[in-house]
Design a protein around this motif. Structure first.
Motif, PDB file in Angstrom:
ATOM      1  N   LEU A 148       1.057  -0.993  -0.110  1.00  0.00           N
ATOM      2  CA  LEU A 148       0.003  -0.011  -0.004  1.00  0.00           C
ATOM      3  C   LEU A 148       0.984   1.406   0.035  1.00  0.00           C
ATOM      4  CD1 LEU A 148      -2.596  -1.047   2.592  1.00  0.00           C
ATOM      5  CD2 LEU A 148      -2.788  -0.934   0.309  1.00  0.00           C
ATOM      6  N   PRO A 149       0.418   2.455  -0.482  1.00  0.00           N
ATOM      7  CA  PRO A 149       1.071   3.652  -0.544  1.00  0.00           C
ATOM      8  C   PRO A 149       1.153   4.060   0.904  1.00  0.00           C
ATOM      9  CG  PRO A 149      -1.090   3.864  -1.607  1.00  0.00           C
ATOM     10  CD  PRO A 149      -0.774   2.338  -1.311  1.00  0.00           C
ATOM     11  N   MET A 150       2.142   4.692   1.457  1.00  0.00           N
ATOM     12  CA  MET A 150       2.179   5.275   2.676  1.00  0.00           C
ATOM     13  C   MET A 150       1.421   6.522   2.719  1.00  0.00           C
ATOM     14  SD  MET A 150       5.045   3.823   4.138  1.00  0.00           S
ATOM     15  CE  MET A 150       5.498   4.897   5.304  1.00  0.00           C
ATOM     16  N   ILE A 151       0.887   6.354   4.148  1.00  0.00           N
ATOM     17  CA  ILE A 151      -0.061   7.381   4.762  1.00  0.00           C
ATOM     18  C   ILE A 151       0.375   8.205   5.953  1.00  0.00           C
ATOM     19  CG2 ILE A 151      -2.075   6.106   3.531  1.00  0.00           C
ATOM     20  CD1 ILE A 151      -2.884   5.423   6.358  1.00  0.00           C
ATOM     21  N   LYS A 152      -0.033   9.108   6.279  1.00  0.00           N
ATOM     22  CA  LYS A 152       0.277   9.965   7.187  1.00  0.00           C
ATOM     23  C   LYS A 152      -0.830   9.706   8.439  1.00  0.00           C
ATOM     24  CE  LYS A 152       1.526  14.462   9.372  1.00  0.00           C
ATOM     25  NZ  LYS A 152       1.575  15.903   9.191  1.00  0.00           N
ATOM     26  N   LEU A 153      -0.440   9.067   9.369  1.00  0.00           N
ATOM     27  CA  LEU A 153      -1.637   8.545  10.452  1.00  0.00           C
ATOM     28  C   LEU A 153      -1.758   9.696  11.470  1.00  0.00           C
ATOM     29  CD1 LEU A 153      -0.580   4.902  11.527  1.00  0.00           C
ATOM     30  CD2 LEU A 153      -2.880   5.715  10.453  1.00  0.00           C
ATOM     31  N   VAL A 154      -3.049   9.909  11.536  1.00  0.00           N
ATOM     32  CA  VAL A 154      -3.497  10.849  12.494  1.00  0.00           C
ATOM     33  C   VAL A 154      -4.037   9.898  13.909  1.00  0.00           C
ATOM     34  CG1 VAL A 154      -4.861  12.839  13.466  1.00  0.00           C
ATOM     35  CG2 VAL A 154      -3.957  12.777  11.250  1.00  0.00           C
ATOM     36  N   PRO A 155      -3.345   9.805  14.964  1.00  0.00           N
ATOM     37  CA  PRO A 155      -3.702   8.944  15.790  1.00  0.00           C
ATOM     38  C   PRO A 155      -5.086   9.147  16.551  1.00  0.00           C
ATOM     39  CG  PRO A 155      -1.703   9.245  16.152  1.00  0.00           C
ATOM     40  CD  PRO A 155      -1.774  10.140  15.318  1.00  0.00           C
ATOM     41  N   ILE A 156      -5.812   8.081  16.603  1.00  0.00           N
ATOM     42  CA  ILE A 156      -7.314   8.304  17.141  1.00  0.00           C
ATOM     43  C   ILE A 156      -7.302   7.683  18.590  1.00  0.00           C
ATOM     44  CG2 ILE A 156      -9.702   7.854  16.958  1.00  0.00           C
ATOM     45  CD1 ILE A 156      -9.554   7.467  14.154  1.00  0.00           C
TER      46      ILE A 156
END
Length: 219
Positions: A148-156
């Motif tokens: 998968l392409p890299m994504i920027k995670l915004v923690p929940i």
């Protein structure tokens, strides 16, 4: 001419028989009424990714075992060891001390271990998996093999974060970002709850949809 006609008729009968047999092999599960993931489960059944506990039953409310969960992940991601050469034929007990080499799940366990799924060697194939265990294993496999392409995670922040196994946190956050799972109305994941067959199937479906919508980046 009569011989050719007879051969043609015979061919049509054979093709018709194969067609009927093919359709008859997949009978939609009859125990999915009231199950929110019914359509997703039937789609996975039609794709040959999931099987029931009988010809027409899926048992959606039953807890999924480790063996069933592993088989589901292996099927969904089409993991195999076809191109790997072994010195001797591998056995499930080569990797898992509590496995049964004659059980239906033996091949799936071999594939899972060889392909690097992070499973303990004392895994009990018949033990019911929790939500966090299944989600962790699924996401680890997806991240390893879907490219998968890299994504920027915004923690929940989970309302029940304290109940989550610390080493599973990253995978759970990615599962949320991929839309594989959702928190309940109270913002909880309920990580230690046993996961049902229906819930596991829904996660598989959601994961495959995410993979389809996010193809691997071009080299």
């Amino acid at each position: 001419m009569k011989v050719k006609m007879k051969m043609l008729v015979t061919s049509i009968i054979i093709i018709s028989a194969l067609t009927v047999s093919s359709f008859a092999a997949v009978s939609p599960f009859i125990d999915l009424e009231g199950v929110s993931a019914k359509t997703k489960i039937l789609d996975l059944q039609e794709a040959g990714i999931i099987k029931g506990v009988g010809n027409t039953r899926f048992s959606p409310k039953a807890n999924i075992t480790a063996a069933q969960g592993i088989q589901l992940i292996v099927n969904a991601l089409k993991l195999n060891i076809d191109n790997i050469r072994f010195i001797k034929a591998p056995l499930a007990t080569d990797y898992f001390t509590k496995a049964n080499n004659e059980a239906w799940y033996a091949t799936a366990l071999i594939i899972a271990s060889v392909k690097g799924m992070p499973l303990a060697n004392d895994l009990d194939p018949n033990q019911a998996w929790t939500k966090e265990e299944f989600t962790y294993q699924l996401i680890q496999a997806v991240d390893t093999y879907a490219n998968l392409p890299m994504i920027k995670l915004v923690p929940i922040k989970l309302a029940d974060q304290a109940e989550l196994t610390v080493s599973y946190d990253g995978a759970i956050q990615r599962a949320l970002a991929y839309g594989v799972i959702k928190l309940d109305s109270a913002g909880k994941f309920q990580p230690k709850a046993k996961i049902t067959r229906a819930a596991a199937a829904e996660q598989i479906y959601n994961a495959l949809e995410y993979i389809k919508a996010h193809p691997a980046p071009l080299a």
